[in-house]
Design an enzyme around this catalytic site. Structure first.
Site, mmCIF file in Angstrom:
data_model
loop_
_atom_site.group_PDB
_atom_site.id
_atom_site.type_symbol
_atom_site.label_atom_id
_atom_site.label_comp_id
_atom_site.label_asym_id
_atom_site.label_seq_id
_atom_site.Cartn_x
_atom_site.Cartn_y
_atom_site.Cartn_z
ATOM 1 N N ARG A 122 1.108 -1.403 0.472
ATOM 2 C CA ARG A 122 0.055 0.172 -0.406
ATOM 3 C C ARG A 122 1.044 1.210 -0.218
ATOM 4 O O ARG A 122 2.174 0.985 0.502
ATOM 5 C CB ARG A 122 -0.760 -0.337 1.124
ATOM 6 C CG ARG A 122 -0.331 0.397 2.407
ATOM 7 C CD ARG A 122 -0.066 1.729 3.093
ATOM 8 N NE ARG A 122 -0.065 1.390 3.800
ATOM 9 C CZ ARG A 122 1.193 2.581 4.911
ATOM 10 N NH1 ARG A 122 1.644 3.292 4.230
ATOM 11 N NH2 ARG A 122 0.939 2.337 6.397
ATOM 12 N N GLU A 230 -6.363 8.064 7.291
ATOM 13 C CA GLU A 230 -4.619 8.667 7.551
ATOM 14 C C GLU A 230 -4.729 9.961 6.632
ATOM 15 O O GLU A 230 -3.775 10.430 6.616
ATOM 16 C CB GLU A 230 -4.711 7.807 8.831
ATOM 17 C CG GLU A 230 -2.544 8.909 8.877
ATOM 18 C CD GLU A 230 -2.193 7.621 10.022
ATOM 19 O OE1 GLU A 230 -2.179 6.229 10.067
ATOM 20 O OE2 GLU A 230 -0.709 7.825 9.076
ATOM 21 N N ARG A 234 -5.816 5.698 0.778
ATOM 22 C CA ARG A 234 -4.196 5.211 0.659
ATOM 23 C C ARG A 234 -4.979 3.784 -0.323
ATOM 24 O O ARG A 234 -6.042 3.584 -1.068
ATOM 25 C CB ARG A 234 -5.033 4.288 1.881
ATOM 26 C CG ARG A 234 -4.062 4.785 2.950
ATOM 27 C CD ARG A 234 -2.549 5.171 3.543
ATOM 28 N NE ARG A 234 -2.252 5.360 4.469
ATOM 29 C CZ ARG A 234 -2.072 5.554 5.640
ATOM 30 N NH1 ARG A 234 -2.272 3.799 5.852
ATOM 31 N NH2 ARG A 234 -1.130 5.815 6.678
ATOM 32 N N CYS A 278 1.132 11.287 8.722
ATOM 33 C CA CYS A 278 2.365 10.759 9.727
ATOM 34 C C CYS A 278 3.931 11.142 9.248
ATOM 35 O O CYS A 278 3.974 9.973 8.093
ATOM 36 C CB CYS A 278 2.207 9.664 10.310
ATOM 37 S SG CYS A 278 2.687 8.909 11.265
ATOM 38 N N THR A 280 6.286 9.229 9.788
ATOM 39 C CA THR A 280 6.590 8.038 9.911
ATOM 40 C C THR A 280 5.567 6.940 8.384
ATOM 41 O O THR A 280 6.900 6.006 7.759
ATOM 42 C CB THR A 280 6.054 6.686 10.344
ATOM 43 O OG1 THR A 280 4.408 6.929 10.389
ATOM 44 C CG2 THR A 280 5.857 7.630 12.185
ATOM 45 N N ARG A 287 3.651 0.761 2.651
ATOM 46 C CA ARG A 287 3.848 0.146 3.122
ATOM 47 C C ARG A 287 3.373 -1.629 2.532
ATOM 48 O O ARG A 287 2.777 -1.997 2.459
ATOM 49 C CB ARG A 287 2.703 -0.207 4.969
ATOM 50 C CG ARG A 287 3.511 -1.842 5.587
ATOM 51 C CD ARG A 287 2.661 -1.096 7.045
ATOM 52 N NE ARG A 287 1.300 -1.935 7.556
ATOM 53 C CZ ARG A 287 1.139 -2.831 7.709
ATOM 54 N NH1 ARG A 287 2.804 -3.983 7.879
ATOM 55 N NH2 ARG A 287 -0.100 -4.175 7.485
ATOM 56 N N ARG A 318 2.754 -6.691 13.294
ATOM 57 C CA ARG A 318 2.070 -6.537 13.746
ATOM 58 C C ARG A 318 0.725 -7.197 13.627
ATOM 59 O O ARG A 318 1.159 -8.332 13.521
ATOM 60 C CB ARG A 318 1.142 -4.851 12.347
ATOM 61 C CG ARG A 318 1.839 -3.739 12.492
ATOM 62 C CD ARG A 318 1.013 -2.675 11.337
ATOM 63 N NE ARG A 318 2.473 -1.127 11.153
ATOM 64 C CZ ARG A 318 1.410 -0.205 11.096
ATOM 65 N NH1 ARG A 318 0.392 -0.397 10.501
ATOM 66 N NH2 ARG A 318 2.185 1.087 10.433
ATOM 67 N N GLU A 323 -2.578 -2.313 12.560
ATOM 68 C CA GLU A 323 -1.917 -1.767 13.955
ATOM 69 C C GLU A 323 -2.738 -1.933 15.020
ATOM 70 O O GLU A 323 -4.049 -1.920 14.546
ATOM 71 C CB GLU A 323 -1.637 -0.530 13.457
ATOM 72 C CG GLU A 323 -0.954 0.841 14.156
ATOM 73 C CD GLU A 323 -0.374 2.024 13.493
ATOM 74 O OE1 GLU A 323 -1.220 2.521 12.724
ATOM 75 O OE2 GLU A 323 1.424 2.457 13.547
HETATM 76 P P1 ADP Z 1 -2.145 0.265 6.870
HETATM 77 O O1 ADP Z 1 -1.111 -1.104 5.853
HETATM 78 O O2 ADP Z 1 -2.496 0.983 6.131
HETATM 79 O O3 ADP Z 1 -0.680 0.678 7.479
HETATM 80 P P2 ADP Z 1 -2.516 -1.588 9.672
HETATM 81 O O4 ADP Z 1 -1.714 -2.020 9.177
HETATM 82 O O5 ADP Z 1 -3.518 -0.873 10.360
HETATM 83 O O6 ADP Z 1 -2.909 -0.035 8.339
HETATM 84 O O7 ADP Z 1 -3.648 -2.789 8.043
HETATM 85 C C1 ADP Z 1 -4.306 -2.842 7.187
HETATM 86 C C2 ADP Z 1 -5.559 -3.769 6.815
HETATM 87 O O8 ADP Z 1 -4.729 -4.274 5.965
HETATM 88 C C3 ADP Z 1 -6.113 -4.641 8.153
HETATM 89 O O9 ADP Z 1 -7.374 -5.140 7.914
HETATM 90 C C4 ADP Z 1 -4.538 -5.803 7.978
HETATM 91 O O10 ADP Z 1 -5.176 -7.112 8.225
HETATM 92 C C5 ADP Z 1 -4.666 -5.584 6.778
HETATM 93 N N1 ADP Z 1 -3.409 -6.101 6.411
HETATM 94 C C6 ADP Z 1 -1.887 -5.523 5.976
HETATM 95 N N2 ADP Z 1 -1.130 -6.360 5.274
HETATM 96 C C7 ADP Z 1 -2.114 -7.235 5.408
HETATM 97 C C8 ADP Z 1 -1.658 -8.885 4.644
HETATM 98 N N3 ADP Z 1 -0.437 -8.920 4.467
HETATM 99 N N4 ADP Z 1 -2.606 -9.656 4.219
HETATM 100 C C9 ADP Z 1 -3.138 -9.310 4.151
HETATM 101 N N5 ADP Z 1 -4.068 -8.326 4.919
HETATM 102 C C10 ADP Z 1 -3.140 -7.272 5.530
HETATM 103 N N1 DAR Z 2 0.864 5.573 16.986
HETATM 104 C C1 DAR Z 2 1.762 6.688 16.693
HETATM 105 C C2 DAR Z 2 1.403 6.858 15.253
HETATM 106 C C3 DAR Z 2 2.729 5.976 14.514
HETATM 107 C C4 DAR Z 2 2.759 5.876 13.480
HETATM 108 N N2 DAR Z 2 2.094 4.995 12.736
HETATM 109 C C5 DAR Z 2 0.685 5.805 11.924
HETATM 110 N N3 DAR Z 2 1.323 6.379 11.514
HETATM 111 N N4 DAR Z 2 -0.577 4.932 11.528
HETATM 112 C C6 DAR Z 2 2.412 7.489 17.443
HETATM 113 O O1 DAR Z 2 3.076 8.390 17.076
HETATM 114 O O2 DAR Z 2 3.156 6.587 17.919
#
Ligand code: ADP
Ligand code: DAR
Length: 366
Positions: A122, A230, A234, A278, A280, A287, A318, A323
């Site tokens: 993404r 966010e 995305r 963010c 980050t 990601r 994660r 997250e």
């Molecule tokens: P982001 O990746 O956009 O920072 P999250 O980590 O919260 O946000 O993940 C968002 C959604 O994408 C969640 O439902 C997570 O389970 C899903 N997800 C992330 N990576 C994968 C993957 N490799 N396969 C399936 N689902 C994924």
């Molecule tokens: N929890 C916030 C953001 C950390 C990075 N994750 C994001 N951007 N979804 C922190 O400042 O720890």
């Protein structure tokens, strides 16, 4: 009010060494700003002030914040991304010449003895003519969703990207009910309820939930665009398989289409690349992740050991829901390179492949 916030930041500076935003806040620099800029900068730090346990502790609220408050953000970026202060970012999706790339350029997990995995790549994009999500009004959020609803008509007409939009905005023609929404979240397609994220709430990013939020999903469910999370957008591709190039290449092709849709202009910085809420995510907004079962490294039911091994490898761990969620009952975790800034898109996806090889070896040795 301002004096109280400055005092609170100074207290946090003494008690919260891991909160990067408060650690990088300089009251002398702050004192040189106009009242309007003081208010803007304090808004960027609000999440880290209200959530002292933040790791980053700030979000940009206007596309120009990184440039307008460079003395602050350059320190934040250097500290989090472990790059020299003032480092400039370069975007590059070409795998050619990337260190660690297999000779034939194919990042195939099957060669590591792994089964088909859930792969996802993404990136974030923000439209340059809107405030970033932390400073959007409810009307901004609804107007942005309307703009994207029109843009999606172009994708719907294309065989490779045809699908439908799901809106959370009451009264939107594509509005979906709670059961449909939860089904999309459970399928890892749609983002979680932002109202329950204390960091996004304090940043103003979750405001007006659920207005202006939704997601576009291709017919094969392998190409998805979140609206109003966010970042404004995305954009992601997901696939169950072993060849990482498949999702990476599809995302690049999709991005080329989206970025050329009439009326869509994204926020980029000459110094920082893709502008994101963010810090980050700044630079690539990317990601790249896989869901992989590590039953031995998670034998105690937690991700503690997996994180201790992954972190030195430059990898984040994660939960299966993303997250701030728990790992799977079978030890499945979400693994992705931590780096987003001063690294190219091609280097990130190659780092994921190399990282999984190392992590899988550690799992097998356990
Ligand atoms: P982001 O990746 O956009 O920072 P999250 O980590 O919260 O946000 O993940 C968002 C959604 O994408 C969640 O439902 C997570 O389970 C899903 N997800 C992330 N990576 C994968 C993957 N490799 N396969 C399936 N689902 C994924
Ligand atoms: N929890 C916030 C953001 C950390 C990075 N994750 C994001 N951007 N979804 C922190 O400042 O720890």
């Amino acid at each position: 009010m301002t004096a109280d916030l400055i005092a609170k930041i100074e207290t946090l500076k003494a008690t919260r060494p891991n909160n990067i935003a408060v650690q990088c806040f300089d009251p002398v620099y702050f004192g040189t700003l106009s009242n309007a800029h003081k208010s803007r900068l304090l808004k960027c730090l609000n999440s880290g002030i209200e959530n002292p346990d933040s790791e980053m502790g700030c979000y940009a609220c206007q596309p120009s914040d990184y440039d307008d408050f460079k003395p602050f953000f350059s320190k934040v970026l250097a500290r989090y991304h472990k790059v020299p202060e003032g480092a400039r970012h370069t975007n590059d999706w070409s795998l050619k010449g990337v260190d660690g790339l297999p000779e034939d350029g194919v990042l195939d997990f099957a060669r590591l003895g792994l089964p088909a995995l859930s792969m996802r790549v993404r990136t974030g994009r923000n439209l340059k003519d809107f405030p970033l999500p932390g400073s959007m009004t409810k009307d901004d959020r609804i107007r942005l969703e309307e703009k994207m609803t029109t843009a999606f008509k172009t994708l719907i007409a294309m065989p490779d990207y045809g699908g439908r939009y799901y809106s959370l905005t009451p009264g939107h023609p594509c509005f979906i009910d709670d059961a449909t929404y939860q089904g999309l979240v459970d399928a890892h397609i749609m983002f979680k309820n932002m109202d329950s994220d204390r960091f996004l709430t304090a940043a103003g990013i979750a405001a007006d939930w659920p207005y202006g939020r939704g997601c576009y999903v291709s017919a094969d469910k392998g190409f998805i665009i979140w609206v109003g999370e966010e970042d404004h957008l995305r954009i992601m591709c997901m696939q169950h398989g072993t060849v990482l190039n498949d999702v990476f290449d599809r995302l690049k092709s999709a991005l080329d289409v989206v970025e050329n849709i009439e009326g869509l202009e994204f926020a980029y910085s000459a110094d920082y690349g893709v502008v994101t809420s963010c810090p980050t995510n700044l630079g690539t907004g990317m990601r790249a992740s896989v869901h992989i079962a590590l039953p031995k490294l998670t034998a105690d039911g937690t991700d503690t050991r997996a994180k201790a091994i992954a972190k030195p490898l430059g990898l984040s761990v994660r939960g299966v829901g993303g997250e701030h969620t728990p790992i799977g009952a079978d030890g499945t975790v979400d693994i992705s390179p931590a780096a987003r800034f001063c690294i190219t898109e091609a280097e990130i996806v190659t780092a994921l492949y190399k990282g999984i090889a190392l992590l899988n070896a550690k799992e097998n040795q356990s």
